[in-house]
Design an enzyme around this catalytic site. Structure first.
Site, PDB file in Angstrom:
ATOM      1  N   GLY A  37      20.819 -31.176 -46.154  1.00  0.00           N
ATOM      2  CA  GLY A  37      20.292 -29.986 -46.815  1.00  0.00           C
ATOM      3  C   GLY A  37      21.181 -29.521 -47.942  1.00  0.00           C
ATOM      4  N   CYS A  40      22.323 -25.803 -51.025  1.00  0.00           N
ATOM      5  CA  CYS A  40      21.250 -24.806 -51.016  1.00  0.00           C
ATOM      6  C   CYS A  40      20.905 -24.373 -49.599  1.00  0.00           C
ATOM      7  CB  CYS A  40      20.014 -25.343 -51.712  1.00  0.00           C
ATOM      8  SG  CYS A  40      18.659 -24.150 -51.762  1.00  0.00           S
ATOM      9  N   GLY A 184      34.277 -11.808 -61.021  1.00  0.00           N
ATOM     10  CA  GLY A 184      33.193 -12.514 -61.697  1.00  0.00           C
ATOM     11  C   GLY A 184      31.998 -11.599 -61.881  1.00  0.00           C
ATOM     12  N   GLY A 186      28.691 -13.031 -62.816  1.00  0.00           N
ATOM     13  CA  GLY A 186      27.482 -13.833 -62.914  1.00  0.00           C
ATOM     14  C   GLY A 186      26.524 -13.589 -61.777  1.00  0.00           C
ATOM     15  N   TYR A 187      25.606 -14.549 -61.580  1.00  0.00           N
ATOM     16  CA  TYR A 187      24.533 -14.304 -60.621  1.00  0.00           C
ATOM     17  C   TYR A 187      25.040 -14.228 -59.187  1.00  0.00           C
ATOM     18  CZ  TYR A 187      24.211 -19.211 -59.100  1.00  0.00           C
ATOM     19  OH  TYR A 187      24.456 -20.447 -58.560  1.00  0.00           O
ATOM     20  N   HIS A 445      -6.184  -5.225 -62.030  1.00  0.00           N
ATOM     21  CA  HIS A 445      -5.683  -3.860 -62.141  1.00  0.00           C
ATOM     22  C   HIS A 445      -5.782  -3.201 -60.760  1.00  0.00           C
ATOM     23  CE1 HIS A 445      -4.845   0.068 -63.872  1.00  0.00           C
ATOM     24  NE2 HIS A 445      -5.843   0.550 -63.130  1.00  0.00           N
TER      25      HIS A 445
END
Length: 467
Positions: A37, A40, A184, A186-187, A445
């Site tokens: 895996g 991730c 940091g 970042g993401y 809508h």
């Protein structure tokens, strides 16, 4: 030496290739030092997003009073939440391993591996590297899907001695820190800051950029930053220079461009300064694989490396560092290796998301990327829609960047469900649609997707709205 039709190095995106090849009748070896895996599933997107979803739920309860709802949050069982998520992830990884072991066409080496020649790999099944007890394998083709790991900058003094976390360890903490300093902007910093903040920690973020997520469109990044400034302690425009342990805490020293020094402390420090490819761990030089200055393995348009019969996909290759792009690369390698095609890889409508609070969804170019190129800008606020106005007065914002010929150059959105809203544009671009088609498509809508339509209508000046 054991010979295989295909050797796959890395069990993340490489698992996709190995499975398809084995199902097609090839004799396949997978070499993975950890759980199947890859990053991730085990140390990245899957556990982090499962944890972040819990943080989103907590945040919803905390903010219920803004909608006239009386709700209280007495406690967040941090250790139980983390344990449950990691147990689920471990179970899924073990299920993958069991399926691989049971497949007649697969030999699964759960061990470290490294190149010793062009298509030849030493698998550390015995003692140290080079021991006769290790197994050497080779393949007619080799797919390198060796992944990446957290990057710790050499410029940070004391990093080899001080106590700190990377994202790998942060996702497995069994005790909530009182004060978490994130190095940091970042993401990863954004996502982990959101999670730990909602779990109850005081979060301090020290980043070198003037905004968080500074690779995103600047208007979007500014809105994200202002939202985080209201919830967390931000020190932006500062480069971290040193880490040191002191009396049970980790001391973070940083310096601005003007030379102003900053010192902050936390009972835990998370270094989230990016990721680096694992090419060195796989000893790619021994195989003759060319890499760029950052260590990414170079590939051609079909994902074949500088060595015939050796292919590279995922984080270790010099393309996108997203799981979804890696999965797409795996599909192309299945075509090119298993089915003997020569199909160049394409990434139509490639989008990404940052799962902070608010979320970011992004596709294509930012305004900074476009420079002097001619383009139109369409902007739209969430609260200009019926559903968006029910969320909050500053809920979110969308921006469309459109070429004079109607080509969609970029789309960027910050706010609730941004990770889903961007897919309307991604699908349109992949299908060959243009800005006018998105603007004129009938939208339900009052769905939140009207935000997307609004940005493209603004870019194309086709937004009749009545009085």
């Amino acid at each position: 030496m054991t010979v295989f039709d295909l050797v796959v190095l890395g069990g993340g995106t490489g698992n996709i290739v190995a499975s398809a090849a084995a199902d097609a009748g090839l004799d396949v070896a997978i070499v993975e030092r950890g759980r199947l895996g890859g990053t991730c599933l085990n140390r990245g997107c899957n556990p982090s997003k499962k944890l972040i979803h819990r943080a989103d739920v907590v945040e919803t309860v905390r903010n219920a009073s803004a909608y006239g709802i009386d709700a209280t949050l007495d406690d967040v069982p941090f250790a139980d939440v983390v344990a449950e998520v990691n147990a689920t992830v471990a179970e899924e990884a073990e299920s993958k391993a069991e399926r691989a072991r049971e497949h007649d066409g697969v030999t699964f080496y759960q061990a470290a591996g490294r190149f010793v020649d062009e298509r030849t790999v030493e698998v550390r099944t015995g003692g140290e590297w080079g021991d006769d007890s290790n197994e050497t394998i080779t393949g007619d083709d080799v797919v390198l899907a060796g992944g990446s790991r957290p990057l710790i900058p050499d410029s940070i003094d004391g990093a080899d001695e001080a106590s700190f976390l990377t994202s790998d360890e942060a996702l497995r903490l069994d005790e909530l820190p009182d004060r978490l300093v994130v190095v940091g902007g970042g993401y990863i910093a954004v996502e982990m800051g959101h999670f730990f903040g909602q779990m109850g920690a005081t979060v301090v973020i020290v980043g070198h950029g003037d905004v968080l997520a500074d690779r995103e469109d600047h208007d979007v990044a500014e809105r994200l930053t202002e939202a985080y400034r209201r919830k967390h302690e931000l020190h932006l425009g500062h480069e971290v220079t040193a880490l040191a342990d002191d009396d049970g805490e980790t001391v973070v020293t940083a310096e601005s461009e003007d030379g102003d020094e900053l010192e902050v402390r936390g009972d835990e420090v998370l270094v989230a300064t990016g990721r680096r490819p694992n090419s060195d761990l796989w000893n790619v030089e021994a195989a003759g694989l060319e890499t760029n200055e950052k260590g990414f393995v170079a590939t051609d348009e079909c994902l074949e490396t500088s060595v015939d019969g050796v292919w590279a996909i995922g984080d270790i290759a010099d393309n996108f560092m997203f799981k979804h792009s890696g999965d797409k690369e795996a599909e192309y390698v299945v075509e090119n290796v298993v089915r003997d095609a020569r199909t160049p890889v394409e990434f139509p409508g490639m989008a990404h998301a940052v799962f902070g609070s608010p979320q970011i969804g992004s596709l294509g170019k930012t305004e900074s990327d476009l420079g002097d190129r001619a383009y139109d800008v369409g902007e739209f606020e969430y609260d200009e829609t019926a559903l968006g106005s029910a969320l909050a007065s500053d809920a979110g914002y969308a921006k469309a960047l459109v070429a004079p010929d109607d080509e969609v150059l970029g789309f960027h959105v910050v706010g609730p469900h941004a990770s889903m809203l961007v897919h309307e544009v991604s699908t349109a671009v992949a299908a060959g649609g243009d800005a006018e088609r998105i603007a004129e498509t009938i939208h339900v809508h009052p769905a939140l997707s009207e935000v997307v339509q609004g940005a493209f209508r603004d870019a194309r000046d086709v937004a009749p709205s009545g009085f």
